[in-house]
Scaffold this motif. Structure first.
Motif, PDB file in Angstrom:
ATOM      1  N   GLY A 116       0.780  -1.229   0.000  1.00 14.92           N
ATOM      2  CA  GLY A 116       0.000   0.000   0.000  1.00 14.92           C
ATOM      3  C   GLY A 116       0.810   1.275   0.000  1.00 14.92           C
ATOM      4  N   GLU A 117       2.103   1.180  -0.236  1.00 17.81           N
ATOM      5  CA  GLU A 117       2.966   2.372  -0.169  1.00 17.81           C
ATOM      6  C   GLU A 117       2.619   3.413  -1.239  1.00 17.81           C
ATOM      7  N   ILE A 118       2.285   2.984  -2.441  1.00 17.96           N
ATOM      8  CA  ILE A 118       1.930   3.949  -3.493  1.00 17.96           C
ATOM      9  C   ILE A 118       0.597   4.601  -3.155  1.00 17.96           C
ATOM     10  N   ALA A 119      -0.359   3.811  -2.736  1.00 17.71           N
ATOM     11  CA  ALA A 119      -1.661   4.363  -2.334  1.00 17.71           C
ATOM     12  C   ALA A 119      -1.481   5.398  -1.230  1.00 17.71           C
ATOM     13  N   LYS A 120      -0.633   5.114  -0.261  1.00 21.51           N
ATOM     14  CA  LYS A 120      -0.374   6.065   0.828  1.00 21.51           C
ATOM     15  C   LYS A 120       0.189   7.374   0.284  1.00 21.51           C
ATOM     16  N   LYS A 121       1.085   7.286  -0.694  1.00 21.50           N
ATOM     17  CA  LYS A 121       1.673   8.500  -1.269  1.00 21.50           C
ATOM     18  C   LYS A 121       0.608   9.396  -1.903  1.00 21.50           C
ATOM     19  N   PHE A 122      -0.438   8.778  -2.449  1.00 19.26           N
ATOM     20  CA  PHE A 122      -1.526   9.530  -3.071  1.00 19.26           C
ATOM     21  C   PHE A 122      -2.635   9.888  -2.077  1.00 19.26           C
ATOM     22  N   GLY A 123      -2.536   9.361  -0.863  1.00 19.31           N
ATOM     23  CA  GLY A 123      -3.561   9.615   0.143  1.00 19.31           C
ATOM     24  C   GLY A 123      -4.786   8.741   0.009  1.00 19.31           C
ATOM     25  N   VAL A 124      -4.679   7.662  -0.741  1.00 17.56           N
ATOM     26  CA  VAL A 124      -5.808   6.757  -0.968  1.00 17.56           C
ATOM     27  C   VAL A 124      -6.018   5.907   0.288  1.00 17.56           C
ATOM     28  N   PRO A 125      -7.238   5.872   0.815  1.00 20.29           N
ATOM     29  CA  PRO A 125      -7.511   5.051   2.002  1.00 20.29           C
ATOM     30  C   PRO A 125      -7.270   3.561   1.729  1.00 20.29           C
ATOM     31  N   LEU A 126      -6.749   2.894   2.744  1.00 19.59           N
ATOM     32  CA  LEU A 126      -6.438   1.457   2.650  1.00 19.59           C
ATOM     33  C   LEU A 126      -7.164   0.677   3.732  1.00 19.59           C
ATOM     34  N   ARG A 127      -7.427  -0.570   3.402  1.00 19.80           N
ATOM     35  CA  ARG A 127      -7.954  -1.535   4.358  1.00 19.80           C
ATOM     36  C   ARG A 127      -7.048  -2.765   4.293  1.00 19.80           C
ATOM     37  N   ASP A 128      -7.316  -3.722   5.154  1.00 20.48           N
ATOM     38  CA  ASP A 128      -6.535  -4.956   5.132  1.00 20.48           C
ATOM     39  C   ASP A 128      -6.672  -5.649   3.781  1.00 20.48           C
ATOM     40  N   GLY A 129      -5.693  -6.461   3.453  1.00 19.40           N
ATOM     41  CA  GLY A 129      -5.727  -7.250   2.236  1.00 19.40           C
ATOM     42  C   GLY A 129      -6.630  -8.458   2.397  1.00 19.40           C
ATOM     43  N   GLY A 130      -6.466  -9.426   1.534  1.00 20.15           N
ATOM     44  CA  GLY A 130      -7.295 -10.616   1.616  1.00 20.15           C
ATOM     45  C   GLY A 130      -6.968 -11.604   0.522  1.00 20.15           C
ATOM     46  N   LYS A 131      -7.796 -12.628   0.444  1.00 19.31           N
ATOM     47  CA  LYS A 131      -7.642 -13.675  -0.567  1.00 19.31           C
ATOM     48  C   LYS A 131      -9.008 -13.980  -1.146  1.00 19.31           C
ATOM     49  N   ILE A 132      -9.022 -14.259  -2.429  1.00 18.72           N
ATOM     50  CA  ILE A 132     -10.235 -14.763  -3.073  1.00 18.72           C
ATOM     51  C   ILE A 132      -9.832 -15.899  -3.998  1.00 18.72           C
ATOM     52  N   THR A 133     -10.753 -16.805  -4.229  1.00 19.60           N
ATOM     53  CA  THR A 133     -10.513 -17.898  -5.162  1.00 19.60           C
ATOM     54  C   THR A 133     -11.394 -17.678  -6.375  1.00 19.60           C
ATOM     55  N   ARG A 134     -10.801 -17.782  -7.549  1.00 25.38           N
ATOM     56  CA  ARG A 134     -11.535 -17.604  -8.797  1.00 25.38           C
ATOM     57  C   ARG A 134     -11.180 -18.737  -9.752  1.00 25.38           C
ATOM     58  N   GLU A 135     -12.173 -19.121 -10.540  1.00 27.56           N
ATOM     59  CA  GLU A 135     -11.939 -20.127 -11.573  1.00 27.56           C
ATOM     60  C   GLU A 135     -11.553 -19.400 -12.857  1.00 27.56           C
ATOM     61  N   ILE A 136     -10.409 -19.797 -13.404  1.00 30.01           N
ATOM     62  CA  ILE A 136      -9.909 -19.215 -14.647  1.00 30.01           C
ATOM     63  C   ILE A 136      -9.526 -20.373 -15.554  1.00 30.01           C
ATOM     64  N   GLU A 137     -10.165 -20.419 -16.705  1.00 30.06           N
ATOM     65  CA  GLU A 137      -9.922 -21.484 -17.678  1.00 30.06           C
ATOM     66  C   GLU A 137     -10.019 -22.865 -17.028  1.00 30.06           C
ATOM     67  N   GLY A 138     -11.046 -23.066 -16.200  1.00 35.41           N
ATOM     68  CA  GLY A 138     -11.319 -24.362 -15.605  1.00 35.41           C
ATOM     69  C   GLY A 138     -10.479 -24.724 -14.393  1.00 35.41           C
ATOM     70  N   GLN A 139      -9.594 -23.819 -13.965  1.00 33.13           N
ATOM     71  CA  GLN A 139      -8.749 -24.083 -12.807  1.00 33.13           C
ATOM     72  C   GLN A 139      -9.044 -23.070 -11.719  1.00 33.13           C
ATOM     73  N   ASN A 140      -9.004 -23.506 -10.465  1.00 30.67           N
ATOM     74  CA  ASN A 140      -9.172 -22.586  -9.340  1.00 30.67           C
ATOM     75  C   ASN A 140      -7.830 -21.986  -8.953  1.00 30.67           C
ATOM     76  N   PHE A 141      -7.842 -20.664  -8.761  1.00 24.90           N
ATOM     77  CA  PHE A 141      -6.643 -19.941  -8.353  1.00 24.90           C
ATOM     78  C   PHE A 141      -6.983 -19.088  -7.143  1.00 24.90           C
ATOM     79  N   GLU A 142      -6.027 -19.012  -6.221  1.00 23.69           N
ATOM     80  CA  GLU A 142      -6.177 -18.125  -5.075  1.00 23.69           C
ATOM     81  C   GLU A 142      -5.426 -16.832  -5.387  1.00 23.69           C
ATOM     82  N   LEU A 143      -6.145 -15.710  -5.377  1.00 20.92           N
ATOM     83  CA  LEU A 143      -5.546 -14.404  -5.610  1.00 20.92           C
ATOM     84  C   LEU A 143      -5.351 -13.731  -4.260  1.00 20.92           C
ATOM     85  N   VAL A 144      -4.136 -13.253  -4.024  1.00 22.26           N
ATOM     86  CA  VAL A 144      -3.759 -12.698  -2.729  1.00 22.26           C
ATOM     87  C   VAL A 144      -3.394 -11.228  -2.890  1.00 22.26           C
ATOM     88  N   ARG A 145      -3.921 -10.393  -1.981  1.00 26.06           N
ATOM     89  CA  ARG A 145      -3.533  -8.980  -1.968  1.00 26.06           C
ATOM     90  C   ARG A 145      -3.133  -8.604  -0.548  1.00 26.06           C
TER      91      ARG A 145
END
Length: 186
Positions: A116-145
């Protein structure tokens, strides 16, 4: 005396962790980070040559963020003609950005701001990150932020100044609004 010094130290640490909100007319912060293709993307490489549209979005592969990214994808030719470059910034890791870009055939750089360092430089509010799982081309992937930024959009002019700021972004209309601004103010 020790209590006064300790209090002053705590206050200085606390206040230094708050980000300064940028406004139209302010100098844009300098930043570089890893792009979806693994390269280093540096804002200074574009100053003096193009307008830079910097849009912060909460998370790859979510409804509003996908609408916003696809609208930028679909308007890329017109944005290019307006002498601007677009970058999307989120707290997603590079692997998640690569999946998001591939799944939606995105044609502009996505930048990773995991801490979140770039967001902080612009003053953009931040919250905690997280994980979501999405199916892409028939496979499940966990996306992490690592961080979740609010949806804000800025335009930086060729001199490095903020000339546009939107803190109340409608994901599906954002690209049309910035294109309208560029056509009328560039």
């Amino acid at each position: 005396m020790r209590l006064i010094i300790f209090t002053a130290l705590v206050l200085s640490i606390s206040f230094s962790s708050f980000s300064q909100e940028l406004n139209v007319g302010d100098k844009a912060p300098s930043f570089s980070t890893v792009a979806d293709d693994g390269s280093t993307w540096n804002v200074n490489d574009y100053l003096g040559d193009k307008f830079i549209v910097v849009y912060f979005y909460p998370a790859a592969m979510t409804g509003g963020c996908t609408k916003q990214a696809c609208a930028y994808r679909d308007m890329k030719t017109e944005i290019d003609k307006a002498n601007a470059v677009v970058v999307g910034i989120s707290g997603d890791n590079v692997e998640g950005l690569q999946l998001f870009k591939k799944a939606n055939d995105l044609n502009f750089p996505l930048l990773s701001d995991e801490n979140g360092e770039i967001a902080k430089k612009f003053g953009v509010p931040l919250r905690d990150g997280g994980k979501i799982t999405r199916e892409i081309e028939g496979q499940n992937f966990e996306l992490v932020r690592g961080a979740t930024a609010s949806r804000w959009t800025f335009i930086i002019d060729k001199k490095g100044n903020i000339v546009y700021k939107n803190t109340d972004v409608d994901a599906s209309k954002d690209s049309a609004e910035i294109l309208d601004f560029l056509k009328n103010n560039a």
